[in-house]
Design an enzyme around this catalytic site. Structure first.
Site, PDB file in Angstrom:
ATOM      1  N   GLU A 217       7.055   4.158   2.058  1.00  0.00           N
ATOM      2  CA  GLU A 217       6.397   3.749   0.820  1.00  0.00           C
ATOM      3  C   GLU A 217       6.963   2.396   0.429  1.00  0.00           C
ATOM      4  OE1 GLU A 217       3.813   4.193  -2.379  1.00  0.00           O
ATOM      5  OE2 GLU A 217       4.151   5.734  -0.861  1.00  0.00           O
TER       6      GLU A 217
ATOM      7  N   GLY B  96       0.804  -1.205   0.000  1.00  0.00           N
ATOM      8  CA  GLY B  96       0.000   0.000   0.000  1.00  0.00           C
ATOM      9  C   GLY B  96       0.838   1.256   0.000  1.00  0.00           C
ATOM     10  N   CYS B  97       0.155   2.384   0.101  1.00  0.00           N
ATOM     11  CA  CYS B  97       0.714   3.727   0.227  1.00  0.00           C
ATOM     12  C   CYS B  97       0.951   4.395  -1.124  1.00  0.00           C
ATOM     13  CB  CYS B  97       2.001   3.756   1.041  1.00  0.00           C
ATOM     14  SG  CYS B  97       1.844   3.014   2.672  1.00  0.00           S
ATOM     15  N   THR B  98       0.782   5.718  -1.123  1.00  0.00           N
ATOM     16  CA  THR B  98       1.100   6.577  -2.252  1.00  0.00           C
ATOM     17  C   THR B  98       1.693   7.855  -1.687  1.00  0.00           C
ATOM     18  OG1 THR B  98      -0.837   5.724  -3.429  1.00  0.00           O
ATOM     19  CG2 THR B  98       0.226   7.669  -4.349  1.00  0.00           C
TER      20      THR B  98
END
Length: 553
Positions: A95, A2-4
């Protein structure tokens, strides 16, 4: 995975602040309740043991106070994620990145190995601790650094000493600059300073696409790396440049908005092709050497960079069969200059994107059913928290840093700006537990998102009004509080917040005023969130599948 992340250099931001922002996303099918806290020097451990890797590290005895966004349920460790310390240095970690088999074969991940057999018996093998990871990074680094560059060097040294069990990207910023670090295998790393007039987009994919080895192992003005990176590249044939080619091969010919400083865009300065024994130099493309180009990237990662840059540089070529950049492009630039300065609202919007205006929007009727669920949205259901870290160079050190916070799914939530030079955070953001309760902003925003999702078009106008009202109040809270601290007349009728008039001299008084401002905006957001929840519940209830009225027949 995940994550952006989006990073905005000071000359590309609306107010001259370097801005670091990241969605923390939980694993698919899982929730990860979060809270925002202050970690005082007395609460910082002097001996730290990770939960996942069972690694113990002794820490320095002089930590700084810092903010963090830890897990509300600490069964897997701290996971501090994002914060700003008392020296006004910000850190976002991490990230999750991708790599490739060549890198991982040359420098494997340092994973925890549990004990096998019974102690004292034949064949017994003691447990072996793993390396450091996202669970640990913020706790091990943020309390001990006073500049963004120091953050890179401290984390880099820890990676070289202990290794890591996962690929990660980490951002550091202060009032002057942003640095972005990416891990390479178990023990190696690279870092690049974000050019001041750039923004950077980072999905879950190794991102840096141009790196100057001569600078990293020379003046180190714009690039840093693990001490033996060149030997590692040469010994494992990781330099993929063709003889006589430019620094980035095909990517160099297609890249845009390259910085004018340094040796960017020049001819490779060392042997190409990874000749054993010859140390590489010049400019190369780490994404090609250390990253991935898989089919999964083209539905999970590159589309997110595409939609962010499509929004922020709309006059480039993004759409159509012959478009220069498509959701599946492997050469979307790591960073570029925007068409105008970017605001906090721009940052929040791109970190909430679900492919609006394209056939890939799951809430739109533009595309087919397959298209609407083909690409991984940025604004996804499993956001845990968003922190936008803003270190304002034009404000005094005592109230320079702001951590803007949101919880749950970004298309449906709002941001709360918190001064970080405080001793405590509002209960509404700090007291999240595993129990679902509207006394917590995390759970209130998650409930609203779940109710609104099924009736998006009917409810989104209410969401948009809530976001506009609360964000305006957040900006007003900062303006009024800043003015009070600077000695201007305080207070502003109609905002629901206030600040004391006159200059505040003492450090304790300053913190008390900042804490009062944080409490005021948290209480305003609580009121507006409760009102929104009532409206969303009413609309959703009236649209339930089992609704019936005699007038329907």
């Amino acid at each position: 995975m995940g994550c952006t992340t989006i990073l905005v250099g000071r000359d590309a931001s609306y107010d001259g602040s370097p801005i670091v922002a990241r969605n923390e996303d939980s694993a698919n099918g899982e929730w990860n309740p979060k809270r925002i806290v202050i970690v005082s020097p007395a609460d910082q451990p002097r001996s730290y043991t990770s939960v996942l890797a069972h690694l113990t590290i002794d820490l320095p005895d002089d930590p700084l106070r810092y903010t963090a966004a830890p897990n509300a349920i600490p069964d897997e460790g701290v996971w501090g994620e994002a914060g700003i310390n008392a020296a006004n240095v910000a850190m976002s970690a991490t990230e999750t990145l991708t790599s490739n088999e060549r890198v991982l074969g040359a420098d494997p991940m340092v994973e925890y190995q549990p004990a096998t057999g019974a102690a004292g018996s034949e064949g017994y093998r003691a447990a072996v601790a793993g390396g450091i990871g996202e669970e640990d990074f913020l706790t091990l680094v943020l309390p001990y650094i006073r500049t963004a560059r120091e953050g890179v060097l401290r984390l880099g040294a820890l990676l070289e000493q202990y290794g890591t069990y996962e690929m990660n990207g980490v951002a550091f910023s202060d009032s002057d600059e942003i640095w972005w670090l990416e891990t390479v295998g178990g023990h190696h790393w690279i870092a690049r300073r974000v050019p001041d007039d750039w923004y950077v987009t980072m999905p879950n994919q190794l991102g840096i696409d141009s790196f100057d080895l001569d600078d990293a192992f020379g003046p180190a003005r714009e690039y840093l790396a693990s001490s033996d990176l060149r030997e590692f590249m040469a010994e494992n044939f990781l330099d993929l440049r063709l003889p006589g080619a430019g620094p980035s091969g095909f990517l160099a010919a297609r890249s845009i908005s390259l910085p004018e400083h340094g040796s960017e865009g020049g001819v490779a300065g060392g042997p190409a092709g990874g000749s054993r024994g010859a140390l590489p130099g010049g400019v190369f493309n780490p994404r090609e050497a250390f990253g991935s180009h898989t089919d999964a990237d083209h539905v999970y990662n590159s589309p997110r960079a595409w939609i962010m840059q499509r929004h922020l540089n709309p006059h480039d070529d993004w759409d159509g069969l012959s478009a220069r950049h498509t959701p599946a492009s492997d050469d979307i630039a790591w960073g570029r200059t925007p068409e105008r300065k970017l605001t906090l609202e721009d940052v929040k919007y791109v970190l909430s994107l679900h492919y609006q205006g394209t056939p890939f929007d799951p809430y739109s009727a533009l595309g087919s059913e397959a298209q609407r669920h083909l690409l991984r949205p940025i604004g996804i259901n499993r956001h845990s928290e968003l922190s936008i870290l803003q270190v304002r160079p034009y404000r005094p050190q005592e109230y320079r840093a702001i951590q803007w916070v949101a919880f749950a799914s970004n298309p449906f939530n709002t941001l709360v700006p918190l001064y970080t030079n405080v001793e405590r955070t509002p209960d509404y953001l700090a007291n999240t537990t595993g129990r679902v309760s509207t006394d917590s902003l995390y759970w209130a925003q998650r409930i609203i998102a779940a109710l609104a999702d099924g009736h998006f078009n009917e409810i989104i106008p209410e969401i948009e009004r809530y976001q506009e009202t609360t964000l305006a109040a957040g900006h007003a809270n900062l303006r009024v509080t800043d003015a009070g601290l600077a000695g201007s007349s305080g207070g502003d009728a109609g905002t629901g917040v206030s600040a004391a008039a006159g200059r505040v001299a003492g450090e304790t008084e300053i913190r008390q005023l900042l804490e009062a401002a944080n409490e005021a905006i948290a209480e305003l957001v609580r009121t507006r969130t409760d009102e929104l929840l009532g409206k969303v519940l009413e609309i959703s209830s009236n649209l339930m599948t089992n609704r019936f009225s005699r007038s329907d027949n």
